[in-house]
Motif scaffolding. Structure first.
Motif, PDB file in Angstrom:
ATOM      1  N   LEU A   1      41.375  41.072  42.252  1.00  0.00           N
ATOM      2  CA  LEU A   1      41.459  39.730  42.329  1.00  0.00           C
ATOM      3  C   LEU A   1      40.126  39.184  41.561  1.00  0.00           C
ATOM      4  O   LEU A   1      39.114  39.277  42.350  1.00  0.00           O
TER       5      LEU A   1
ATOM      6  N   ASP B   1      46.815  39.491  48.325  1.00  0.00           N
ATOM      7  CA  ASP B   1      46.534  38.770  46.860  1.00  0.00           C
ATOM      8  C   ASP B   1      46.966  37.460  46.884  1.00  0.00           C
ATOM      9  O   ASP B   1      46.182  36.545  46.457  1.00  0.00           O
TER      10      ASP B   1
ATOM     11  N   LEU C   1      44.340  34.074  46.459  1.00  0.00           N
ATOM     12  CA  LEU C   1      44.427  33.378  45.364  1.00  0.00           C
ATOM     13  C   LEU C   1      44.759  31.911  45.754  1.00  0.00           C
ATOM     14  O   LEU C   1      44.047  31.063  45.029  1.00  0.00           O
TER      15      LEU C   1
ATOM     16  N   LYS D   1      49.793  38.728  38.542  1.00  0.00           N
ATOM     17  CA  LYS D   1      49.576  37.535  39.145  1.00  0.00           C
ATOM     18  C   LYS D   1      50.296  36.479  38.696  1.00  0.00           C
ATOM     19  O   LYS D   1      50.299  35.331  38.833  1.00  0.00           O
TER      20      LYS D   1
END
Ligand code: FAD
Length: 468
Positions: A351, A408, A412, A432
């Motif tokens: 990430l 994730d 994010l 993503k």
């Protein structure tokens, strides 16, 4: 899709264009084109096509478009977000054979290179003329200039020269239907309409296949001074980074490695960092922090860097400064080998995020808890290009396995809440896709889709990448 699923007449036409040796369908040979560098993203392809130049790329794209075969353009396959491999049975268009460096234009400080030229080769070529490429990154031996433009790669010198988009003064590309667009004059001032180079930078192979790039070059800065600085807290490291940016005019790179990543890379190298202490076996993402600050100039910048380091003495635990190349390289090893050390430990989720300067320390301190809330067994490892506010949050599951997918999204979302970007430099890829809306409004996404439809109406170029 198996090789047999492609019409043999299409294979014959492609063979006619690029030669038999460059149309590959044997699964044993195509396997390496179908798995990414991290080993997290693996697919399969019926066909790899390896054109040698723009004309062959255009002719091959024309054939593939007529047969409505989706294509993944591929350079060095060092991308980290699953955008360079065929995850849905696409054909692969490998650009590695477009590897010609044209003569450096010393009057303009520019060079035109093929999309398949590796960064390392472009650097050597530019250096022979006393010039340098403005972007540098650890994958330099494999990453290609075409792939770097397509991802708008960043790397370690963005604070001085900007990312890859800022290096592009001209571009040549093949559109989805095989049409060539070429604008390579390299005029520094050229307001004659849309800037296709800028549009293709960061387009991740979804709008066109880049075949040649005219790069802006910079003066070589051969004299270097490098410092490894150890801090007790992320907050001190962030404050020191800001101070160094303000005071060192020749600052060339400003990188960070946080506690658990430093423990891992030190074990990988078999050497402890010369300054600071590792909390061994630490599962904390932050805590202790190290910065690598490098100054580069035409004359020795060590006094300038040394004075600036003295000025931040109250923030520091300790500092090691190196001037000669082997000693500098020993310091850099603690940063340049982090990605490799993590890969050797397992299959991480990567990430790659940017935070506003004012929220950077808060993020570094808070992200470990966010990760653990999503997967209590996961281990976050933090490092990155701190001078740009760019933190790489790599997350490993137990025993090197992948962590839970929820990690994730949690990280994010945290980034977006703090006003940051969910992709600092690696792009969106396939990794993503589900989170792009965190940074882009519905209106922006609609504009993206309209651009995609205009340039690639059949949706043939990297159809599963970037756009949700
Ligand atoms: C050890 C390591 C360190 C790294 N460090 C950094 C770093 O510091 N900064 C950074 O930004 N990245 C970094 N990366 C990621 C990677 O190196 C970059 O994303 C690089 O720009 C990818 O170049 P490539 O040629 O390998 O492209 P690929 O991986 O082959 O492709 C990447 C994307 O670009 C598209 N593409 C490739 N070539 C073309 C072309 N000719 N035309 C159109 N589209 C194309 C692909 O379809 C894909 O979507 C690192 C990777 C590794 C393994």
């Amino acid at each position: 899709m198996s090789a047999g699923a492609i019409d043999p007449a299409v294979v014959d036409e492609l063979t006619e264009i690029v030669g038999q040796a460059h149309v590959l369908s044997d699964p044993e040979i195509t396997a390496s084109y179908s798995i990414d560098w991290t080993r997290r993203f693996a697919g399969s392809t019926p066909l790899v096509v390896r054109p040698a130049d723009t004309a062959e790329t255009a002719a091959a794209m024309g054939v593939l478009a007529a047969a409505r075969i989706a294509v993944v353009p591929q350079g060095g396959n060092t991308g980290l977000v699953g955008g360079s491999v065929p995850l849905a049975g696409e054909a692969v268009l490998s650009m590695r054979r477009l590897d010609v460096c044209e003569a450096v234009d010393e009057l303009a400080s520019q060079v035109t290179v093929g999309a398949g030229v590796t960064l390392a080769d472009a650097q050597i070529h530019a250096a022979a003329a006393g010039l340098s490429v403005g972007v540098d990154l650890a994958a330099r031996e494999s990453a290609t200039i075409g792939g770097m433009v397509a991802t708008n790669a960043g790397g370690i010198n963005v604070l001085r020269y900007g990312a890859m988009r800022a290096q592009v003064v001209g571009i040549e590309a093949v559109l989805a239907d095989g049409m060539i667009v070429s604008h390579l004059a390299g005029l520094e001032k050229d307001n004659t309409g849309y800037d296709l180079g800028s549009l293709l930078a960061g387009s991740e192979g979804t709008l066109g296949v880049i075949t040649r790039v005219r790069l802006r070059l910079h003066p070589l800065q051969p004299e270097r001074a490098t410092a490894l600085l150890a801090f007790e807290t992320a907050q001190d490291a962030v404050a020191a980074a800001a101070a160094l940016r303000r005071s060192v005019g020749s600052l060339h790179a400003l990188e960070a490695v946080f506690d658990s990543a430093m423990a891992l890379v030190s074990a990988h190298l078999g050497v402890d960092p010369p300054v600071g202490s590792l909390s061994s076996g630490s599962r904390n993402a932050s805590g202790a922090a190290w910065l690598i600050a490098e100054a580069a100039a035409r004359t020795d910048p060590s006094d300038e860097l040394g004075t600036a380091v003295d000025e931040i003495a109250d923030l520091l635990i300790d500092a090691a400064v190196a001037l000669d190349p082997p000693a500098r390289q020993r310091l850099w090893a603690f940063r340049e080998n982090v990605t490799e050390a993590i890969s050797a430990a397992g299959i991480p989720h990567k990430l790659d995020v940017t935070l506003p300067a004012a929220r950077l320390a808060e993020f570094v301190d808070g992200v470990a808890d966010v990760v653990r809330m999503a997967d209590s067994d996961a281990q976050p490892l933090l490092f990155g290009h701190l001078g740009d506010g760019n933190v790489h949050v790599n997350v490993l599951g137990p025993g090197g396995a992948e962590p839970a997918e929820e990690v994730d999204d949690a990280v994010l979302r945290y980034v977006a809440e703090l006003g940051g970007s969910i992709s600092a430099e690696h792009g969106i890829g396939t990794a993503k896709l589900g989170q792009l809306h965190l940074n882009r409004t519905e209106a922006e996404l609609a504009a993206f889709s309209a651009i995609k439809r205009a340039l690639d109406p059949e949706g043939l170029l990297n159809p599963h990448v970037l756009l949700p």
